[in-house]
Design a protein around this motif. Structure first.
Motif, PDB file in Angstrom:
ATOM      1  N   MET A   1       5.815  30.854 107.277  1.00 19.35           N
ATOM      2  CA  MET A   1       5.483  29.685 106.436  1.00 19.35           C
ATOM      3  C   MET A   1       4.545  30.110 105.300  1.00 19.35           C
ATOM      4  SD  MET A   1       5.858  26.210 106.437  1.00 19.35           S
ATOM      5  CE  MET A   1       6.230  25.856 108.141  1.00 19.35           C
ATOM      6  N   ALA A   2       4.962  29.852 104.058  1.00 18.84           N
ATOM      7  CA  ALA A   2       4.135  30.215 102.905  1.00 18.84           C
ATOM      8  C   ALA A   2       2.880  29.332 102.859  1.00 18.84           C
ATOM      9  CB  ALA A   2       4.936  30.070 101.628  1.00 18.84           C
ATOM     10  N   LEU A   3       1.759  29.923 102.436  1.00 20.75           N
ATOM     11  CA  LEU A   3       0.527  29.153 102.246  1.00 20.75           C
ATOM     12  C   LEU A   3       0.639  28.301 100.977  1.00 20.75           C
ATOM     13  CD1 LEU A   3      -2.443  28.606 103.073  1.00 20.75           C
ATOM     14  CD2 LEU A   3      -3.079  30.597 101.713  1.00 20.75           C
ATOM     15  N   ILE A   4       1.220  28.911  99.942  1.00 18.04           N
ATOM     16  CA  ILE A   4       1.400  28.236  98.654  1.00 18.04           C
ATOM     17  C   ILE A   4       2.888  28.247  98.336  1.00 18.04           C
ATOM     18  CG2 ILE A   4       1.045  28.536  96.148  1.00 18.04           C
ATOM     19  CD1 ILE A   4      -1.691  29.834  96.936  1.00 18.04           C
ATOM     20  N   GLU A   5       3.443  27.082  98.044  1.00 18.32           N
ATOM     21  CA  GLU A   5       4.852  27.042  97.651  1.00 18.32           C
ATOM     22  C   GLU A   5       5.048  26.066  96.504  1.00 18.32           C
ATOM     23  OE1 GLU A   5       9.298  26.950  99.590  1.00 18.32           O
ATOM     24  OE2 GLU A   5       7.572  26.549 100.869  1.00 18.32           O
ATOM     25  N   LEU A   6       5.590  26.597  95.406  1.00 16.48           N
ATOM     26  CA  LEU A   6       5.907  25.778  94.233  1.00 16.48           C
ATOM     27  C   LEU A   6       7.415  25.701  94.109  1.00 16.48           C
ATOM     28  CD1 LEU A   6       3.440  27.609  91.850  1.00 16.48           C
ATOM     29  CD2 LEU A   6       3.073  25.349  92.740  1.00 16.48           C
ATOM     30  N   ARG A   7       7.918  24.483  93.921  1.00 17.22           N
ATOM     31  CA  ARG A   7       9.365  24.298  93.792  1.00 17.22           C
ATOM     32  C   ARG A   7       9.660  23.582  92.483  1.00 17.22           C
ATOM     33  NH1 ARG A   7       9.488  21.588  99.729  1.00 17.22           N
ATOM     34  NH2 ARG A   7       9.043  23.453 100.979  1.00 17.22           N
ATOM     35  N   ASP A   8      10.238  24.338  91.541  1.00 14.67           N
ATOM     36  CA  ASP A   8      10.653  23.805  90.238  1.00 14.67           C
ATOM     37  C   ASP A   8       9.529  22.992  89.571  1.00 14.67           C
ATOM     38  OD1 ASP A   8      12.491  23.584  88.163  1.00 14.67           O
ATOM     39  OD2 ASP A   8      13.257  21.674  88.887  1.00 14.67           O
ATOM     40  N   VAL A   9       8.338  23.587  89.543  1.00 15.54           N
ATOM     41  CA  VAL A   9       7.175  22.891  88.976  1.00 15.54           C
ATOM     42  C   VAL A   9       7.219  22.944  87.450  1.00 15.54           C
ATOM     43  CG1 VAL A   9       4.668  23.110  88.666  1.00 15.54           C
ATOM     44  CG2 VAL A   9       5.643  23.074  90.967  1.00 15.54           C
ATOM     45  N   LYS A  10       7.125  21.756  86.856  1.00 18.50           N
ATOM     46  CA  LYS A  10       7.077  21.639  85.392  1.00 18.50           C
ATOM     47  C   LYS A  10       5.787  20.923  85.010  1.00 18.50           C
ATOM     48  CE  LYS A  10      12.080  21.570  85.028  1.00 18.50           C
ATOM     49  NZ  LYS A  10      13.299  20.796  84.770  1.00 18.50           N
ATOM     50  N   LYS A  11       5.259  21.313  83.857  1.00 21.13           N
ATOM     51  CA  LYS A  11       4.055  20.644  83.357  1.00 21.13           C
ATOM     52  C   LYS A  11       4.165  20.539  81.850  1.00 21.13           C
ATOM     53  CE  LYS A  11      -0.040  18.807  83.478  1.00 21.13           C
ATOM     54  NZ  LYS A  11      -0.329  17.579  84.233  1.00 21.13           N
ATOM     55  N   SER A  12       3.994  19.320  81.363  1.00 19.24           N
ATOM     56  CA  SER A  12       3.968  19.141  79.910  1.00 19.24           C
ATOM     57  C   SER A  12       2.791  18.248  79.546  1.00 19.24           C
ATOM     58  CB  SER A  12       5.289  18.541  79.419  1.00 19.24           C
ATOM     59  OG  SER A  12       5.590  17.372  80.141  1.00 19.24           O
ATOM     60  N   TYR A  13       2.345  18.385  78.316  1.00 21.51           N
ATOM     61  CA  TYR A  13       1.226  17.592  77.817  1.00 21.51           C
ATOM     62  C   TYR A  13       1.696  16.792  76.609  1.00 21.51           C
ATOM     63  CZ  TYR A  13      -1.636  20.626  80.741  1.00 21.51           C
ATOM     64  OH  TYR A  13      -2.162  21.301  81.809  1.00 21.51           O
ATOM     65  N   LYS A  14       1.116  15.617  76.444  1.00 20.97           N
ATOM     66  CA  LYS A  14       1.461  14.790  75.287  1.00 20.97           C
ATOM     67  C   LYS A  14       0.449  15.013  74.177  1.00 20.97           C
ATOM     68  CE  LYS A  14       4.392  10.855  76.119  1.00 20.97           C
ATOM     69  NZ  LYS A  14       5.039  11.089  77.410  1.00 20.97           N
ATOM     70  N   LEU A  15       0.950  15.278  72.989  1.00 23.90           N
ATOM     71  CA  LEU A  15       0.105  15.394  71.802  1.00 23.90           C
ATOM     72  C   LEU A  15       0.618  14.332  70.844  1.00 23.90           C
ATOM     73  CD1 LEU A  15      -2.195  17.085  70.552  1.00 23.90           C
ATOM     74  CD2 LEU A  15      -0.440  18.485  69.475  1.00 23.90           C
ATOM     75  N   ASP A  16      -0.156  13.252  70.683  1.00 22.65           N
ATOM     76  CA  ASP A  16       0.322  12.041  69.990  1.00 22.65           C
ATOM     77  C   ASP A  16       1.585  11.575  70.731  1.00 22.65           C
ATOM     78  OD1 ASP A  16      -1.802  12.239  68.196  1.00 22.65           O
ATOM     79  OD2 ASP A  16      -0.670  13.590  66.894  1.00 22.65           O
ATOM     80  N   SER A  17       2.720  11.534  70.059  1.00 24.27           N
ATOM     81  CA  SER A  17       3.938  11.075  70.749  1.00 24.27           C
ATOM     82  C   SER A  17       4.844  12.250  71.121  1.00 24.27           C
ATOM     83  CB  SER A  17       4.694  10.100  69.852  1.00 24.27           C
ATOM     84  OG  SER A  17       5.020  10.750  68.634  1.00 24.27           O
ATOM     85  N   ILE A  18       4.370  13.479  70.850  1.00 25.92           N
ATOM     86  CA  ILE A  18       5.189  14.665  71.113  1.00 25.92           C
ATOM     87  C   ILE A  18       4.853  15.236  72.489  1.00 25.92           C
ATOM     88  CG2 ILE A  18       5.809  16.990  70.295  1.00 25.92           C
ATOM     89  CD1 ILE A  18       4.679  16.005  67.505  1.00 25.92           C
TER      90      ILE A  18
END
Length: 223
Positions: A1-18
């Motif tokens: 069993m993995a201690l840390i597991e990321l599955r298809d993790v995405k991260k985006s930030y909003k800058l104004d409306s973009i």
């Protein structure tokens, strides 16, 4: 069993409306006791990925399992609790509090964890002794060299017996010889306690100390 597991993790930030995508679908696992270098150029997303692993930020989408617990389903208090108990942080610029002594800096995470005064003082001294600084316990950060400050930061990271240490460019502000001694200290803690160690770096020499290298570029793992 993995201690840390990321599955298809995405991260985006909003800058104004973009919407700006930073992580574009990261899947990776880290086993308990592993020593991993997370390597990538500036702007590759490695700091964002470290912040998610360290529960300082949450993914926009995807799953993050920490010790088989789905972090993305937790509320802010639960995340703060898991971060305080399971993760120790070591930063490039040490992040020590200038008005506190070395001993008081190491005690700080234990105050948040509700450890009694006598016990936390004893543990803080024990940790400073372990990093070779028991004779500097009453010194303030400005009275310590860069290498000594980083050793205090490592002692602080260990205060609550974390299962993971996240070190973000831990040698970035240090000369080569001092950086080498800091990496050797981190590896010795892994050997002694089985602490999982993830080192974020752009330095191939630092990465070479680790047993596995994960490369990130433009928000994706490249190998």
């Amino acid at each position: 069993m993995a201690l840390i597991e990321l599955r298809d993790v995405k991260k985006s930030y909003k800058l104004d409306s973009i919407e700006i995508p930073v992580l574009k679908g990261i899947s990776m696992a880290v086993e308990k006791g592993e020593v991993v270098a997370l390597v990538g150029p500036s702007g590759s997303g490695k700091s964002t990925l470290m912040n998610i692993i360290g529960c300082l930020d949450v993914p926009t989408s995807g799953e993050y399992m920490l010790d088989n617990i789905p972090v993305q389903n937790m509320n802010r208090d639960q995340i703060a609790h898991i971060r305080n108990k399971k993760i120790g942080f070591v930063f490039q610029n040490f992040n020590l509090i200038a008005r506190l002594t070395a001993l008081e800096n190491v005690e700080l995470p234990m105050i948040y964890a509700g450890v009694g005064r006598k016990e936390r003082k004893e543990r803080a001294m024990e940790l400073l002794n372990m990093v070779g600084l028991s004779d500097r316990s009453g010194h303030y950060p400005t009275q310590l060299s860069g290498g000594q400050q980083q050793r205090v930061a490592i002692a602080r990271a260990l205060a609550n017996n974390p299962s993971i240490i996240l070190a973000d460019e831990p040698t970035g502000s240090l000369d080569t010889a001092t950086g080498k001694s800091i990496m050797e200290l981190l590896l010795s803690l892994n050997d002694k306690f089985g602490t999982t160690l993830i080192v974020v770096t752009h330095d191939s020499t630092v990465a070479s100390y680790c047993r596995r290298t994960v490369r990130i570029k433009d928000g994706l793992l490249v190998e």
